[in-house]
Design a protein around this motif. Structure first.
Motif, short mmCIF file in Angstrom:
data_model
loop_
_atom_site.label_atom_id
_atom_site.label_comp_id
_atom_site.label_asym_id
_atom_site.label_seq_id
_atom_site.Cartn_x
_atom_site.Cartn_y
_atom_site.Cartn_z
N ALA A 1 55.64 95.73 114.32
CA ALA A 1 54.94 94.82 113.40
C ALA A 1 55.97 94.02 112.60
N GLU B 1 63.20 86.60 119.66
CA GLU B 1 61.97 86.57 120.46
C GLU B 1 61.80 87.89 121.21
N ALA B 2 62.91 88.42 121.72
CA ALA B 2 62.84 89.71 122.42
C ALA B 2 62.37 90.81 121.47
N LEU B 3 62.76 90.71 120.20
CA LEU B 3 62.33 91.72 119.22
C LEU B 3 60.85 91.54 118.87
N VAL B 4 60.44 90.29 118.71
CA VAL B 4 59.03 90.04 118.39
C VAL B 4 58.13 90.47 119.56
N ALA B 5 58.68 90.41 120.77
CA ALA B 5 57.91 90.83 121.95
C ALA B 5 57.77 92.35 122.04
N GLN B 6 58.49 93.06 121.19
CA GLN B 6 58.39 94.52 121.18
C GLN B 6 57.17 94.95 120.35
N LEU C 1 60.67 80.79 117.79
CA LEU C 1 61.33 82.09 117.62
C LEU C 1 62.74 82.04 118.19
N GLY D 1 68.31 84.24 121.31
CA GLY D 1 67.07 84.67 121.96
C GLY D 1 66.65 86.10 121.67
N GLN E 1 67.87 84.13 116.51
CA GLN E 1 67.01 83.03 116.95
C GLN E 1 67.72 82.20 118.02
N VAL F 1 55.75 81.83 115.57
CA VAL F 1 55.04 82.08 116.84
C VAL F 1 54.11 80.90 117.13
N ARG F 2 53.48 80.37 116.09
CA ARG F 2 52.57 79.23 116.29
C ARG F 2 53.35 77.99 116.72
N ARG F 3 54.51 77.79 116.08
CA ARG F 3 55.30 76.59 116.40
C ARG F 3 56.15 76.75 117.65
N GLY F 4 56.29 77.98 118.14
CA GLY F 4 57.17 78.22 119.28
C GLY F 4 58.63 78.11 118.90
#
Lengths: 264, 211
Positions: free
Chosen positions: A104, A96-101, A264, A93, A90, A259-262
Protein backbone atom coordinates in the motif's frame (compact mmCIF):
# COMPACT_ATOMS: atom_id res chain seq x y z
CA UNK A 1 -0.49 -4.87 9.58
CA UNK A 2 2.04 -7.71 9.82
CA UNK A 3 2.59 -7.59 6.07
CA UNK A 4 3.16 -3.84 6.25
CA UNK A 5 5.71 -4.21 9.06
CA UNK A 6 7.44 -6.94 7.07
CA UNK A 7 7.59 -4.72 3.99
CA UNK A 8 8.99 -1.77 5.97
CA UNK A 9 11.58 -4.17 7.42
CA UNK A 10 12.46 -5.31 3.89
CA UNK A 11 13.04 -1.70 2.84
CA UNK A 12 15.20 -1.12 5.94
CA UNK A 13 17.36 -4.15 5.12
CA UNK A 14 17.61 -3.01 1.51
CA UNK A 15 18.76 0.46 2.59
CA UNK A 16 21.23 -1.02 5.06
CA UNK A 17 22.72 -3.27 2.36
CA UNK A 18 22.92 -0.29 0.03
CA UNK A 19 24.66 1.79 2.69
CA UNK A 20 27.25 -0.94 3.07
CA UNK A 21 27.85 -0.73 -0.68
CA UNK A 22 28.43 3.02 -0.30
CA UNK A 23 30.31 2.99 3.01
CA UNK A 24 32.81 5.65 1.91
CA UNK A 25 29.94 8.05 1.26
CA UNK A 26 28.86 7.56 4.86
CA UNK A 27 32.37 8.24 6.16
CA UNK A 28 32.56 11.41 4.07
CA UNK A 29 29.12 12.45 5.29
CA UNK A 30 30.19 12.01 8.91
CA UNK A 31 33.38 13.96 8.23
CA UNK A 32 31.27 16.75 6.71
CA UNK A 33 29.11 16.91 9.85
CA UNK A 34 32.09 16.99 12.19
CA UNK A 35 33.79 19.68 10.10
CA UNK A 36 30.62 21.75 10.39
CA UNK A 37 30.72 21.40 14.16
CA UNK A 38 34.42 22.33 14.27
CA UNK A 39 33.73 25.40 12.11
CA UNK A 40 30.99 26.64 14.43
CA UNK A 41 33.16 25.85 17.46
CA UNK A 42 35.92 28.10 16.07
CA UNK A 43 33.45 30.84 15.11
CA UNK A 44 32.05 30.73 18.63
CA UNK A 45 35.50 31.47 20.09
CA UNK A 46 35.70 34.83 18.34
CA UNK A 47 32.05 35.83 18.60
CA UNK A 48 30.90 37.27 21.89
CA UNK A 49 27.24 37.11 22.76
CA UNK A 50 25.91 40.23 24.53
CA UNK A 51 23.36 38.35 26.58
CA UNK A 52 23.73 34.59 26.91
CA UNK A 53 20.37 34.44 28.68
CA UNK A 54 18.84 34.68 25.22
CA UNK A 55 20.56 31.43 24.20
CA UNK A 56 18.08 29.15 25.96
CA UNK A 57 20.41 28.58 28.89
CA UNK A 58 23.52 27.92 26.79
CA UNK A 59 26.58 29.86 27.98
CA UNK A 60 28.32 30.00 24.59
CA UNK A 61 27.11 30.35 21.05
CA UNK A 62 28.62 26.97 20.16
CA UNK A 63 26.69 25.20 22.92
CA UNK A 64 23.56 26.71 21.39
CA UNK A 65 24.36 26.14 17.70
CA UNK A 66 25.86 22.63 18.04
CA UNK A 67 22.41 21.26 18.83
CA UNK A 68 20.95 22.91 15.73
CA UNK A 69 23.78 21.68 13.55
CA UNK A 70 23.69 18.12 14.91
CA UNK A 71 19.93 17.90 14.45
CA UNK A 72 19.21 19.87 11.28
CA UNK A 73 22.24 18.78 9.29
CA UNK A 74 21.20 15.15 9.42
CA UNK A 75 17.51 15.94 8.89
CA UNK A 76 18.42 17.98 5.81
CA UNK A 77 20.68 15.21 4.63
CA UNK A 78 18.00 12.55 5.22
CA UNK A 79 15.29 14.62 3.49
CA UNK A 80 17.59 15.33 0.54
CA UNK A 81 18.54 11.64 0.47
CA UNK A 82 14.91 10.50 0.43
CA UNK A 83 13.99 13.01 -2.29
CA UNK A 84 17.01 12.01 -4.36
CA UNK A 85 16.18 8.34 -3.85
CA UNK A 86 12.55 8.74 -4.93
CA UNK A 87 13.60 10.77 -7.98
CA UNK A 88 16.22 8.17 -8.86
CA UNK A 89 13.70 5.34 -8.39
CA UNK A 90 11.39 7.21 -10.75
CA UNK A 91 14.11 7.69 -13.34
CA UNK A 92 15.48 4.15 -13.33
CA UNK A 93 12.04 2.55 -13.11
CA UNK A 94 12.25 0.95 -9.68
CA UNK A 95 9.46 3.15 -8.28
CA UNK A 96 6.99 1.66 -10.76
CA UNK A 97 8.28 -1.82 -9.90
CA UNK A 98 7.63 -1.03 -6.23
CA UNK A 99 4.14 0.33 -6.86
CA UNK A 100 3.43 -2.87 -8.83
CA UNK A 101 4.12 -4.85 -5.66
CA UNK A 102 1.35 -5.68 -3.16
CA UNK A 103 2.42 -2.77 -0.98
CA UNK A 104 0.00 0.00 0.00
CA UNK A 105 1.21 3.56 -0.61
CA UNK A 106 1.41 4.22 3.14
CA UNK A 107 3.69 1.22 3.61
CA UNK A 108 5.74 2.32 0.62
CA UNK A 109 6.09 5.80 2.18
CA UNK A 110 7.24 4.39 5.50
CA UNK A 111 9.54 1.95 3.74
CA UNK A 112 11.21 4.73 1.77
CA UNK A 113 11.64 7.09 4.72
CA UNK A 114 11.73 5.20 8.03
CA UNK A 115 15.28 3.90 7.80
CA UNK A 116 16.92 7.11 6.49
CA UNK A 117 15.29 9.18 9.24
CA UNK A 118 15.94 6.65 12.02
CA UNK A 119 19.55 6.53 10.87
CA UNK A 120 19.66 10.34 10.79
CA UNK A 121 18.62 10.51 14.43
CA UNK A 122 21.36 8.04 15.40
CA UNK A 123 23.82 10.29 13.57
CA UNK A 124 22.43 13.29 15.48
CA UNK A 125 23.18 11.56 18.76
CA UNK A 126 26.68 10.69 17.50
CA UNK A 127 27.37 14.33 16.50
CA UNK A 128 26.22 15.57 19.91
CA UNK A 129 28.47 13.04 21.61
CA UNK A 130 31.44 14.15 19.46
CA UNK A 131 30.68 17.82 20.22
CA UNK A 132 30.47 17.06 23.96
CA UNK A 133 33.59 14.90 24.08
CA UNK A 134 35.96 16.73 21.75
CA UNK A 135 34.59 20.22 21.20
CA UNK A 136 33.19 22.88 23.52
CA UNK A 137 29.61 21.67 23.90
CA UNK A 138 28.69 22.09 27.57
CA UNK A 139 27.35 18.78 28.79
CA UNK A 140 28.45 18.48 32.43
CA UNK A 141 24.81 18.39 33.56
CA UNK A 142 23.42 16.70 30.45
CA UNK A 143 20.62 14.20 30.80
CA UNK A 144 21.68 11.80 28.03
CA UNK A 145 18.66 9.58 28.52
CA UNK A 146 16.52 12.68 27.95
CA UNK A 147 18.51 13.41 24.76
CA UNK A 148 17.68 9.93 23.47
CA UNK A 149 14.01 10.25 24.47
CA UNK A 150 13.70 13.57 22.61
CA UNK A 151 15.46 12.17 19.54
CA UNK A 152 13.20 9.10 19.48
CA UNK A 153 10.12 11.28 19.94
CA UNK A 154 11.32 13.46 17.05
CA UNK A 155 11.38 10.34 14.85
CA UNK A 156 7.70 10.33 13.88
CA UNK A 157 7.64 14.12 13.39
CA UNK A 158 10.68 14.21 11.10
CA UNK A 159 9.62 11.05 9.25
CA UNK A 160 6.30 12.80 8.52
CA UNK A 161 8.34 15.62 7.08
CA UNK A 162 10.35 13.19 4.96
CA UNK A 163 7.18 11.55 3.64
CA UNK A 164 5.84 14.93 2.53
CA UNK A 165 9.15 15.63 0.76
CA UNK A 166 8.95 12.19 -0.91
CA UNK A 167 5.35 12.88 -1.99
CA UNK A 168 6.38 16.20 -3.53
CA UNK A 169 9.19 14.47 -5.41
CA UNK A 170 6.80 11.86 -6.82
CA UNK A 171 4.53 14.53 -8.28
CA UNK A 172 6.74 17.53 -9.02
CA UNK A 173 10.04 17.17 -10.93
CA UNK A 174 11.50 19.99 -8.80
CA UNK A 175 10.23 18.35 -5.62
CA UNK A 176 13.78 17.77 -4.43
CA UNK A 177 14.54 21.47 -4.30
CA UNK A 178 11.18 22.31 -2.75
CA UNK A 179 11.83 19.67 -0.09
CA UNK A 180 15.28 21.01 0.70
CA UNK A 181 13.87 24.51 0.99
CA UNK A 182 11.11 23.27 3.29
CA UNK A 183 13.56 21.48 5.61
CA UNK A 184 15.88 24.49 5.66
CA UNK A 185 12.93 26.73 6.53
CA UNK A 186 12.01 24.45 9.41
CA UNK A 187 15.56 24.67 10.74
CA UNK A 188 15.59 28.43 10.26
CA UNK A 189 12.24 28.92 11.97
CA UNK A 190 12.95 26.29 14.62
CA UNK A 191 15.96 28.18 15.95
CA UNK A 192 18.68 25.85 14.73
CA UNK A 193 21.38 28.48 14.34
CA UNK A 194 20.08 31.50 16.29
CA UNK A 195 17.41 32.09 18.93
CA UNK A 196 13.90 32.48 17.49
CA UNK A 197 13.63 35.74 19.46
CA UNK A 198 15.84 37.25 16.73
CA UNK A 199 13.24 36.52 14.05
CA UNK A 200 10.90 39.28 12.82
CA UNK A 201 7.64 39.32 14.80
CA UNK A 202 5.54 37.56 12.12
CA UNK A 203 8.03 34.75 11.70
CA UNK A 204 8.52 34.39 15.44
CA UNK A 205 4.81 33.56 15.73
CA UNK A 206 5.18 30.80 13.10
CA UNK A 207 8.27 29.54 14.94
CA UNK A 208 6.09 28.71 17.95
CA UNK A 209 4.39 25.85 16.09
CA UNK A 210 7.08 24.20 13.96
CA UNK A 211 8.09 20.72 15.19
CA UNK A 212 11.82 21.40 14.82
CA UNK A 213 11.43 24.11 17.48
CA UNK A 214 10.15 21.55 20.01
CA UNK A 215 12.91 19.10 19.13
CA UNK A 216 15.66 21.72 19.37
CA UNK A 217 14.28 23.25 22.60
CA UNK A 218 13.93 19.79 24.11
CA UNK A 219 17.48 18.80 23.13
CA UNK A 220 18.92 22.04 24.52
CA UNK A 221 17.03 21.55 27.78
CA UNK A 222 18.24 17.97 28.20
CA UNK A 223 21.84 18.93 27.41
CA UNK A 224 21.80 21.78 29.93
CA UNK A 225 20.42 19.47 32.61
CA UNK A 226 17.11 21.32 32.84
CA UNK A 227 14.02 19.23 33.53
CA UNK A 228 11.96 21.63 31.44
CA UNK A 229 11.65 19.33 28.38
CA UNK A 230 8.49 17.38 29.12
CA UNK A 231 6.33 19.97 27.38
CA UNK A 232 8.48 19.75 24.24
CA UNK A 233 8.29 15.96 24.41
CA UNK A 234 4.50 16.05 24.61
CA UNK A 235 4.29 18.45 21.66
CA UNK A 236 6.66 16.31 19.60
CA UNK A 237 4.61 13.19 20.28
CA UNK A 238 1.40 15.07 19.42
CA UNK A 239 2.93 16.43 16.23
CA UNK A 240 4.06 12.94 15.21
CA UNK A 241 0.66 11.41 16.04
CA UNK A 242 -1.15 14.00 13.93
CA UNK A 243 1.50 14.67 11.29
CA UNK A 244 2.35 11.10 10.34
CA UNK A 245 -1.19 10.04 9.29
CA UNK A 246 -1.58 13.29 7.36
CA UNK A 247 1.77 12.75 5.62
CA UNK A 248 0.75 9.20 4.69
CA UNK A 249 -2.47 10.53 3.15
CA UNK A 250 -0.47 13.12 1.20
CA UNK A 251 1.86 10.41 -0.11
CA UNK A 252 -1.07 8.18 -1.09
CA UNK A 253 -2.61 11.07 -3.01
CA UNK A 254 0.74 11.74 -4.71
CA UNK A 255 1.08 8.11 -5.84
CA UNK A 256 -2.52 8.07 -7.08
CA UNK A 257 -1.87 11.21 -9.07
CA UNK A 258 1.30 9.72 -10.56
CA UNK A 259 -0.58 6.51 -11.47
CA UNK A 260 -3.30 8.59 -13.13
CA UNK A 261 -0.79 10.70 -15.05
CA UNK A 262 1.47 7.75 -15.91
CA UNK A 263 4.44 9.42 -14.25
CA UNK A 264 5.74 6.71 -11.95
CA UNK B 1 -16.94 -8.80 -4.74
CA UNK B 2 -18.30 -11.40 -7.18
CA UNK B 3 -16.16 -11.93 -10.26
CA UNK B 4 -17.66 -11.43 -13.69
CA UNK B 5 -14.91 -13.57 -15.24
CA UNK B 6 -15.31 -17.07 -16.61
CA UNK B 7 -13.91 -19.62 -14.15
CA UNK B 8 -10.65 -20.20 -16.04
CA UNK B 9 -10.06 -16.50 -16.75
CA UNK B 10 -7.51 -14.58 -14.76
CA UNK B 11 -7.79 -11.13 -16.24
CA UNK B 12 -10.10 -9.17 -18.42
CA UNK B 13 -9.65 -5.81 -20.07
CA UNK B 14 -12.88 -4.42 -21.51
CA UNK B 15 -13.09 -1.53 -23.95
CA UNK B 16 -10.20 0.40 -22.41
CA UNK B 17 -9.22 3.83 -23.56
CA UNK B 18 -6.07 5.52 -22.35
CA UNK B 19 -4.53 8.71 -23.62
CA UNK B 20 -1.56 10.86 -22.69
CA UNK B 21 -2.53 14.45 -23.39
CA UNK B 22 -3.91 14.57 -26.92
CA UNK B 23 -2.35 11.24 -27.93
CA UNK B 24 -4.75 8.31 -27.65
CA UNK B 25 -2.63 5.20 -27.04
CA UNK B 26 -5.32 2.61 -26.39
CA UNK B 27 -8.85 2.88 -27.72
CA UNK B 28 -11.38 0.11 -27.27
CA UNK B 29 -8.69 -2.34 -26.15
CA UNK B 30 -10.20 -5.63 -25.03
CA UNK B 31 -8.41 -8.75 -23.82
CA UNK B 32 -9.15 -11.84 -21.80
CA UNK B 33 -6.40 -13.96 -20.27
CA UNK B 34 -7.17 -17.56 -19.32
CA UNK B 35 -5.21 -19.78 -16.95
CA UNK B 36 -2.33 -21.53 -18.68
CA UNK B 37 -2.55 -19.20 -21.66
CA UNK B 38 0.39 -17.23 -23.05
CA UNK B 39 -0.69 -14.17 -24.99
CA UNK B 40 1.66 -12.13 -27.14
CA UNK B 41 1.08 -8.41 -27.60
CA UNK B 42 2.40 -7.24 -30.92
CA UNK B 43 2.67 -3.77 -32.39
CA UNK B 44 5.11 -1.08 -33.40
CA UNK B 45 6.72 1.44 -31.12
CA UNK B 46 4.06 3.55 -29.41
CA UNK B 47 1.27 1.13 -30.28
CA UNK B 48 0.34 0.77 -26.60
CA UNK B 49 1.90 -2.56 -25.60
CA UNK B 50 3.57 -1.22 -22.45
CA UNK B 51 0.54 0.94 -21.66
CA UNK B 52 -1.67 -2.16 -21.80
CA UNK B 53 0.69 -4.03 -19.47
CA UNK B 54 0.77 -1.07 -17.07
CA UNK B 55 -3.03 -0.95 -16.93
CA UNK B 56 -3.05 -4.68 -16.10
CA UNK B 57 -0.30 -4.25 -13.49
CA UNK B 58 -2.16 -1.45 -11.70
CA UNK B 59 0.52 1.18 -12.23
CA UNK B 60 -1.61 3.17 -14.67
CA UNK B 61 -5.28 4.04 -14.55
CA UNK B 62 -7.55 3.94 -17.60
CA UNK B 63 -9.55 6.87 -18.94
CA UNK B 64 -12.54 4.60 -19.52
CA UNK B 65 -13.32 0.91 -19.72
CA UNK B 66 -12.55 -1.76 -17.16
CA UNK B 67 -9.57 -3.81 -16.01
CA UNK B 68 -10.07 -6.80 -13.73
CA UNK B 69 -7.58 -9.29 -12.39
CA UNK B 70 -9.15 -12.22 -10.55
CA UNK B 71 -12.32 -10.20 -10.27
CA UNK B 72 -10.97 -7.02 -8.79
CA UNK B 73 -9.06 -3.91 -9.74
CA UNK B 74 -5.27 -4.21 -10.00
CA UNK B 75 -5.10 -0.80 -8.33
CA UNK B 76 -5.75 -2.67 -5.07
CA UNK B 77 -2.64 -3.92 -3.26
CA UNK B 78 -4.29 -7.28 -2.52
CA UNK B 79 -4.87 -7.85 -6.24
CA UNK B 80 -1.28 -6.94 -7.08
CA UNK B 81 -0.16 -9.78 -4.81
CA UNK B 82 -1.39 -12.07 -7.61
CA UNK B 83 0.46 -10.21 -10.37
CA UNK B 84 4.13 -10.36 -11.34
CA UNK B 85 5.12 -7.56 -13.70
CA UNK B 86 8.14 -6.24 -15.52
CA UNK B 87 7.28 -3.00 -17.27
CA UNK B 88 9.12 -0.90 -19.80
CA UNK B 89 12.72 -1.16 -20.85
CA UNK B 90 14.01 -0.67 -17.29
CA UNK B 91 14.33 -3.35 -14.64
CA UNK B 92 13.08 -3.08 -11.07
CA UNK B 93 16.52 -3.92 -9.72
CA UNK B 94 18.46 -1.69 -7.34
CA UNK B 95 21.85 -1.06 -8.91
CA UNK B 96 23.94 -1.08 -5.73
CA UNK B 97 22.57 -4.43 -4.54
CA UNK B 98 23.71 -7.85 -5.66
CA UNK B 99 21.40 -10.07 -7.65
CA UNK B 100 20.53 -12.23 -4.64
CA UNK B 101 19.86 -9.18 -2.42
CA UNK B 102 17.55 -7.72 -5.05
CA UNK B 103 15.53 -10.93 -5.28
CA UNK B 104 15.35 -11.29 -1.52
CA UNK B 105 14.11 -7.71 -1.13
CA UNK B 106 11.30 -8.19 -3.63
CA UNK B 107 10.38 -11.61 -2.21
CA UNK B 108 10.08 -10.06 1.27
CA UNK B 109 7.55 -7.56 -0.06
CA UNK B 110 5.30 -10.50 -0.94
CA UNK B 111 6.09 -13.36 1.39
CA UNK B 112 7.04 -14.08 4.99
CA UNK B 113 10.79 -13.94 5.56
CA UNK B 114 11.40 -17.68 5.63
CA UNK B 115 9.17 -18.46 2.61
CA UNK B 116 10.86 -15.54 0.83
CA UNK B 117 14.27 -17.11 1.29
CA UNK B 118 12.94 -20.47 0.05
CA UNK B 119 11.24 -18.87 -2.98
CA UNK B 120 14.44 -17.04 -3.93
CA UNK B 121 16.54 -20.22 -3.65
CA UNK B 122 14.00 -22.06 -5.79
CA UNK B 123 13.84 -19.48 -8.56
CA UNK B 124 17.62 -19.04 -8.60
CA UNK B 125 18.02 -22.75 -9.17
CA UNK B 126 15.19 -22.99 -11.72
CA UNK B 127 16.56 -20.18 -13.89
CA UNK B 128 20.24 -21.08 -13.41
CA UNK B 129 21.17 -17.70 -11.95
CA UNK B 130 24.15 -18.83 -9.84
CA UNK B 131 26.62 -16.82 -11.93
CA UNK B 132 24.94 -13.46 -11.29
CA UNK B 133 23.82 -13.73 -7.68
CA UNK B 134 26.96 -12.17 -6.21
CA UNK B 135 27.22 -9.46 -8.86
CA UNK B 136 25.85 -5.97 -8.21
CA UNK B 137 22.88 -5.29 -10.49
CA UNK B 138 24.55 -2.21 -11.98
CA UNK B 139 27.53 -4.37 -12.98
CA UNK B 140 25.43 -7.07 -14.64
CA UNK B 141 25.29 -7.28 -18.40
CA UNK B 142 21.92 -6.48 -20.00
CA UNK B 143 21.28 -10.21 -20.43
CA UNK B 144 22.09 -10.99 -16.78
CA UNK B 145 19.86 -8.15 -15.60
CA UNK B 146 17.02 -9.46 -17.80
CA UNK B 147 17.31 -12.89 -16.22
CA UNK B 148 17.28 -11.43 -12.71
CA UNK B 149 14.28 -9.32 -13.69
CA UNK B 150 12.42 -12.43 -14.88
CA UNK B 151 13.24 -14.14 -11.58
CA UNK B 152 11.93 -11.08 -9.71
CA UNK B 153 8.65 -11.26 -11.63
CA UNK B 154 8.16 -14.97 -10.96
CA UNK B 155 8.69 -14.68 -7.18
CA UNK B 156 5.62 -15.65 -5.17
CA UNK B 157 4.06 -17.67 -8.02
CA UNK B 158 1.84 -14.94 -9.46
CA UNK B 159 -1.39 -15.87 -11.26
CA UNK B 160 -0.84 -13.20 -13.89
CA UNK B 161 2.62 -12.67 -15.37
CA UNK B 162 3.26 -9.52 -17.39
CA UNK B 163 6.51 -9.22 -19.33
CA UNK B 164 7.64 -6.35 -21.51
CA UNK B 165 10.15 -7.42 -24.18
CA UNK B 166 11.64 -10.03 -21.83
CA UNK B 167 13.96 -11.67 -24.38
CA UNK B 168 15.45 -8.40 -25.65
CA UNK B 169 18.93 -9.16 -24.29
CA UNK B 170 18.77 -12.90 -23.70
CA UNK B 171 20.94 -15.48 -25.44
CA UNK B 172 19.33 -18.64 -26.85
CA UNK B 173 19.98 -20.68 -23.75
CA UNK B 174 18.50 -18.10 -21.36
CA UNK B 175 15.52 -17.66 -23.71
CA UNK B 176 14.86 -21.40 -23.60
CA UNK B 177 15.02 -21.35 -19.79
CA UNK B 178 12.55 -18.46 -19.75
CA UNK B 179 10.06 -20.30 -21.93
CA UNK B 180 10.44 -23.47 -19.90
CA UNK B 181 9.75 -21.50 -16.70
CA UNK B 182 6.67 -19.83 -18.20
CA UNK B 183 5.25 -23.08 -19.57
CA UNK B 184 5.86 -24.77 -16.21
CA UNK B 185 3.43 -22.29 -14.62
CA UNK B 186 0.35 -23.86 -16.11
CA UNK B 187 -2.03 -22.25 -13.63
CA UNK B 188 -0.87 -18.74 -14.50
CA UNK B 189 -1.81 -16.53 -17.41
CA UNK B 190 1.03 -14.77 -19.21
CA UNK B 191 1.00 -11.63 -21.33
CA UNK B 192 4.19 -10.83 -23.23
CA UNK B 193 4.82 -7.69 -25.24
CA UNK B 194 7.35 -8.44 -27.94
CA UNK B 195 8.61 -7.51 -31.36
CA UNK B 196 10.34 -10.84 -31.90
CA UNK B 197 8.65 -13.19 -34.31
CA UNK B 198 10.12 -16.30 -32.63
CA UNK B 199 8.70 -15.27 -29.23
CA UNK B 200 5.32 -14.41 -30.70
CA UNK B 201 5.38 -17.74 -32.53
CA UNK B 202 5.57 -19.54 -29.18
CA UNK B 203 2.54 -17.74 -27.75
CA UNK B 204 -0.88 -19.42 -27.74
CA UNK B 205 -2.41 -16.28 -29.18
CA UNK B 206 -1.14 -12.98 -30.51
CA UNK B 207 -3.03 -9.71 -30.16
CA UNK B 208 -2.00 -7.10 -32.67
CA UNK B 209 -2.27 -3.63 -31.19
CA UNK B 210 -1.38 -1.91 -34.42
CA UNK B 211 -4.44 -3.37 -36.04
Amino acid sequence: MRGAARAVGAFALRDLAERQAFRYALVLDLAFGILNLVTFSLISRVVSVPDTAELDGASTYFSFAAVGIAFMLVIQSAAAGVAQRVRQEQQVGTLEALVAQPVAPGTLALGLTAFPFAFALVRSAAYLAVAALFLDLESANADWLGVIVILVASGAAVTALGIVVAAMTVVVPQGQMVGRLLVFALGFLGGAYFPVSQLPAGLEAIAQVVPTRFALDGLRATLSGSSDWWGDLGLLVAFGAIGLPIALLVFRAAVRLAVRRGRL
Amino acid sequence: MASSLPTDAIARVADVRRSFGAKVVLDGFTLEVARGEVIGLHGGNGSGKTTALRCLAGTLTVDSGRVEVLGSSPLRAATRARIGASLGARTGLVGALRGHENLLFHARLRLGWRPARAAVAEIESELGLERMLRVRADRCSAGMASQLELARVLLGDPDLILLDEPTRSLDDEARERMWRALRARSSAGVVIASHRADDLGRCDRVVDLAG
